[in-house]
Scaffold this active site. Structure first.
Site, PDB file in Angstrom:
ATOM      1  N   PHE A 190       0.864  -1.185   0.000  1.00  0.00           N
ATOM      2  CA  PHE A 190       0.000   0.000   0.000  1.00  0.00           C
ATOM      3  C   PHE A 190       0.900   1.235   0.000  1.00  0.00           C
ATOM      4  O   PHE A 190       2.064   1.145   0.404  1.00  0.00           O
ATOM      5  CB  PHE A 190      -0.846   0.023   1.277  1.00  0.00           C
ATOM      6  CG  PHE A 190      -2.253  -0.454   1.117  1.00  0.00           C
ATOM      7  CD1 PHE A 190      -2.600  -1.373   0.148  1.00  0.00           C
ATOM      8  CD2 PHE A 190      -3.253   0.022   1.967  1.00  0.00           C
ATOM      9  CE1 PHE A 190      -3.904  -1.825   0.029  1.00  0.00           C
ATOM     10  CE2 PHE A 190      -4.566  -0.427   1.855  1.00  0.00           C
ATOM     11  CZ  PHE A 190      -4.883  -1.349   0.889  1.00  0.00           C
TER      12      PHE A 190
ATOM     13  N   ARG B   6      -3.583  14.273  -2.981  1.00  0.00           N
ATOM     14  CA  ARG B   6      -5.035  14.300  -2.797  1.00  0.00           C
ATOM     15  C   ARG B   6      -5.564  15.676  -2.449  1.00  0.00           C
ATOM     16  O   ARG B   6      -6.571  16.123  -2.991  1.00  0.00           O
ATOM     17  CB  ARG B   6      -5.421  13.349  -1.665  1.00  0.00           C
ATOM     18  CG  ARG B   6      -5.489  11.913  -2.051  1.00  0.00           C
ATOM     19  CD  ARG B   6      -5.898  11.117  -0.838  1.00  0.00           C
ATOM     20  NE  ARG B   6      -5.846   9.702  -1.135  1.00  0.00           N
ATOM     21  CZ  ARG B   6      -5.993   8.760  -0.215  1.00  0.00           C
ATOM     22  NH1 ARG B   6      -6.205   9.093   1.043  1.00  0.00           N
ATOM     23  NH2 ARG B   6      -5.947   7.490  -0.542  1.00  0.00           N
TER      24      ARG B   6
ATOM     25  N   GLN C 238     -10.118  12.977   6.691  1.00  0.00           N
ATOM     26  CA  GLN C 238      -9.565  12.562   5.393  1.00  0.00           C
ATOM     27  C   GLN C 238     -10.640  12.615   4.298  1.00  0.00           C
ATOM     28  O   GLN C 238     -11.703  12.010   4.455  1.00  0.00           O
ATOM     29  CB  GLN C 238      -9.063  11.128   5.543  1.00  0.00           C
ATOM     30  CG  GLN C 238      -8.065  10.702   4.512  1.00  0.00           C
ATOM     31  CD  GLN C 238      -7.485   9.333   4.877  1.00  0.00           C
ATOM     32  OE1 GLN C 238      -8.219   8.346   4.956  1.00  0.00           O
ATOM     33  NE2 GLN C 238      -6.201   9.272   5.115  1.00  0.00           N
TER      34      GLN C 238
ATOM     35  N   ARG D 211      -4.044   9.406   8.168  1.00  0.00           N
ATOM     36  CA  ARG D 211      -3.981   7.966   8.411  1.00  0.00           C
ATOM     37  C   ARG D 211      -3.409   7.254   7.190  1.00  0.00           C
ATOM     38  O   ARG D 211      -3.715   7.598   6.055  1.00  0.00           O
ATOM     39  CB  ARG D 211      -5.396   7.443   8.680  1.00  0.00           C
ATOM     40  CG  ARG D 211      -5.510   5.952   8.783  1.00  0.00           C
ATOM     41  CD  ARG D 211      -6.951   5.537   8.900  1.00  0.00           C
ATOM     42  NE  ARG D 211      -7.725   5.830   7.705  1.00  0.00           N
ATOM     43  CZ  ARG D 211      -7.839   5.013   6.658  1.00  0.00           C
ATOM     44  NH1 ARG D 211      -7.220   3.849   6.641  1.00  0.00           N
ATOM     45  NH2 ARG D 211      -8.571   5.372   5.610  1.00  0.00           N
TER      46      ARG D 211
END
Lengths: 99, 587
Positions: free
Chosen positions: B119, B286, B240, B398
């Site tokens: 990941f 992001r 988030q 996170r």
């Protein structure tokens, strides 16, 4: 009055009390662990459930008894229920979402 | 009216991964455990977690819990508490093996060991090569874990109160938590559950935002209960967002879509990321992509009749690529939008996904709050674990694979500590009728008759307000206006009324109680975001674009009493290893 309001006994006095009680009970059964299921099942409850015949309503109750992941796979088209009534229900729920 | 009482050793509110892992530990030790869940336990939001659980098992590449710890501290933008992070990364390994032995069907490698996938944000050797640390059960890890834990709890004779809604915690004069007042949704009957220890494990609160990936149940119930019991919420500004959710619905369109060559266009058909990130374009970080999208919309270049979203274009990639490499996105578009993404663009808007903040706890999952003797005094008898808690292991952001880990490790830690607490406090503390009054009053408020706004109308306005004033576009003016609007909305809630007063399956009443909770956690989020004048992790401010360790390397605490903000230091000292000092976060 929009579709959801027609099923709200406080907003629609003509609503059959037993149907209203049934919809209230099912409303909570349509609260699931996944947003996708919340959206699909609640839309169907507002838009398609009352049009089902008694056998169809029984099938919907049975449908809600399945695990979230299984219902998700059926509604997203990744798996198909084994019995014909549930297959028909899947199509109706999907159609209600796009209506 | 006399409310019936039942007594248990431990009360757990919420039946997701954290609650069930704690319950299993307690019930296996023969404690009397009550689990209260507003939906059937296997319909908790843990079921939606697809990714997996991080643990440095080293089954694919070399790995070490210390490397996992480094990645987590760095991912937290140095706001995570390093003692808790060390504990989580060390405990990840036995926690995963414990789940394996409980029956979770993890995917396997050819040699029979647990498969681990790579990941983002995972590294070997403190920032070196990519690690493969995430243990998964195909693409349904949360489902597998939740069902296994539920079945094990049934075996261990945990007592489930299914479809019961927790109204409020009960505290005595000394501040100890004695249990909770709960409501049976089917009958409308109330029940006092007395417990020697109470664990809040109610998950997140994504429903406070209009566009969210969270299920309808995620309304911050436990966080708001803590606030009303006088416990502050910590680091609530850190939320988030994913840049690409389906507009108006919330489901995630994975970054893989842009990785395959998809790109965003505004209402003029312009590929607008060329202006904001000329090199990285649509693969910029992001927060940059999300803020660029919202800037286009705010400046009137959105798409659709309300100009309230932008479009993600995939049609130039061809049906072969779209259908075969992005099957999940194809399914979502087909079912929810009635479109084929290989032929038509997808309407998208940033979608709220995960709360890093929550109820402050220590690494034993004990709730801690400022009191006479310092900022971290234990609240007797109260625990919190999972997304509703803030240990804090995620700090300002996170890492993927650390949320399931958080709920499992700290659910387990709560169980372990409650065992000891109950052994040391074997008797129920006396509960006076007066201790019940705040909870009973809160419930009775929604029985007031007369004309007033509907819950649905106020809730819709709240979610829009939070999206507009505390979403991905944050600056002083936007949030200051938001705080004032939210205070006005909070007044509107006081005047809202329920038309349906029937006791049985009155879901409208539950939604009203959830609205109370959403308003409280919304205020905590907005005020905390307004207070923090820096950009760190998921909290990105246009007027304060840099991280400011000198002024802001500290946790924020919002208290409901007087809408007060307070702060406390980050715990930078790990348990056994050297601290990781703050550095620029570069990937």
């Amino acid at each position: 009055m929009d579709r959801a309001d027609r099923l709200d006994p406080s907003l629609n006095p003509k609503l059959d009390p037993s149907l209203a009680a049934e919809v209230s009970r099912l409303r909570w059964q349509c609260r699931r662990g996944m947003l996708e299921l919340d959206l699909l099942l609640n839309r169907f409850l507002d838009a398609g459930f009352v049009e089902l015949d008694p056998a169809g309503r029984t099938d919907f109750v049975r449908f809600l008894g399945y695990q979230d992941q299984i219902i998700h796979d059926w509604l997203m088209g990744r798996a198909v229920p084994a019995d014909a009534p549930l297959r028909r229900l899947v199509v109706r729920i999907q159609q209600a979402m796009r209506a | 009216m006399t409310i019936p009482h039942r007594k248990f050793d431990a009360l757990i509110i919420g039946a997701g991964g954290a609650g069930l892992n704690a319950a299993l530990r307690l019930a296996s030790a023969d404690l009397r455990v009550a689990v209260v869940s507003k939906v059937f336990p296997t319909r908790s939001h843990t079921v939606a977690a697809q990714g997996g659980v991080n643990a440095a098992l080293a089954n694919v590449f070399p790995d070490d819990w210390h490397w996992h710890m480094f990645d987590t501290v760095k991912g937290s933008d140095y706001l995570g508490d390093q003692d808790a992070i060390e504990y989580m990364c060390r405990e990840a390994i036995p926690t995963v093996y414990e789940l394996e032995h409980a029956g979770v069907p993890f995917s396997r490698l050819d040699d029979g060991t647990i498969y681990q996938r790579a990941f983002g944000g995972q590294s070997q050797n403190f920032g070196g090569d990519q690690a493969a640390r995430t243990c998964a059960a195909a693409d349904r890890t949360g489902h597998a874990i939740l069902h296994t834990l539920y079945q094990q709890n049934v075996r261990a004779r945990t007592h489930f109160f299914d479809e019961f809604f927790a109204i409020d915690l009960i505290r005595d004069e000394e501040g100890a938590v004695l249990g909770a007042l709960v409501l049976e949704i089917e009958t409308g009957a109330t029940l006092v559950i007395e417990a020697k220890a109470t664990l809040i494990a109610t998950g997140g609160y994504g429903q406070v935002f209009r566009t969210t990936t969270n299920a309808f149940i995620n309304t911050g119930d436990g966080m708001a209960m803590a606030l009303r019991a006088g416990v502050p919420l910590m680091d609530m500004e850190f939320y988030q967002f994913h840049p690409t959710g389906v507009a108006g619905k919330g489901m995630l369109i994975t970054e893989g879509a842009r990785g395959e060559g998809g790109y965003l266009i505004n209402g003029d058909g312009e590929r607008f990321m060329e202006r904001y990130a000329p090199r990285a374009l649509d693969l910029a970080s992001r927060d940059v992509v999300a803020r660029s999208m919202v800037t286009e919309i705010r400046e009137g270049r959105g798409c659709g009749p309300n100009k309230d979203h932008v479009m993600l274009k995939l049609d130039h990639l061809g049906a072969e690529v779209v259908h075969h490499r992005l099957p999940g996105i194809t399914d979502i578009c087909r079912v929810f939008l009635g479109i084929d993404p290989a032929k038509a663009p997808i309407p998208v808007f940033p979608t709220a996904h995960y709360a890093m903040g929550g109820i402050p706890t220590d690494r034993f999952a004990r709730v801690v709050a400022p009191a006479r003797h310092g900022p971290e005094e234990v609240v007797p008898g109260l625990y919190a674990a999972g997304e509703c808690a803030c240990v804090s292991v995620h700090g300002a952001n996170r890492l993927g694979g650390n949320s399931l880990l958080d709920i499992l490790v700290f659910g387990r830690a709560a169980g372990t500590d409650i065992l000891q607490y109950v052994a040391e406090n074997p008797n129920h503390r006396p509960l006076r009728e007066a201790d019940l009054e705040p909870a009973v009053t809160r419930l009775a408020r929604w029985e007031r008759k007369g004309e007033g706004e509907t819950v649905a109308a106020v809730k819709a306005d709240l979610r829009k307000l939070m999206e507009d004033h505390c979403g991905v576009f944050r600056d002083d003016d936007t949030m200051a206006v938001g705080v004032e609007k939210l205070k006005a909305l909070r007044e509107r809630v006081e005047h809202a009324r329920l038309k349906d007063q029937s006791p049985t399956f009155n879901t409208a009443r539950i939604e009203a109680l959830e609205l109370d909770n959403l308003v409280d956690v919304g205020m905590a989020t907005l005020m905390s975001a307004h207070a923090r004048q820096e950009s760190r992790g998921a909290h990105s401010r246009i007027d304060h674009p840099a991280r400011d360790d000198e002024r802001w390397m500290k946790h924020s605490l919002y208290s409901r009493d007087g809408d007060r903000m307070d702060f406390k230091p980050v715990r930078t000292k790990p348990l056994t290893v050297e601290s990781f000092p703050p550095k620029a976060r570069v990937y």
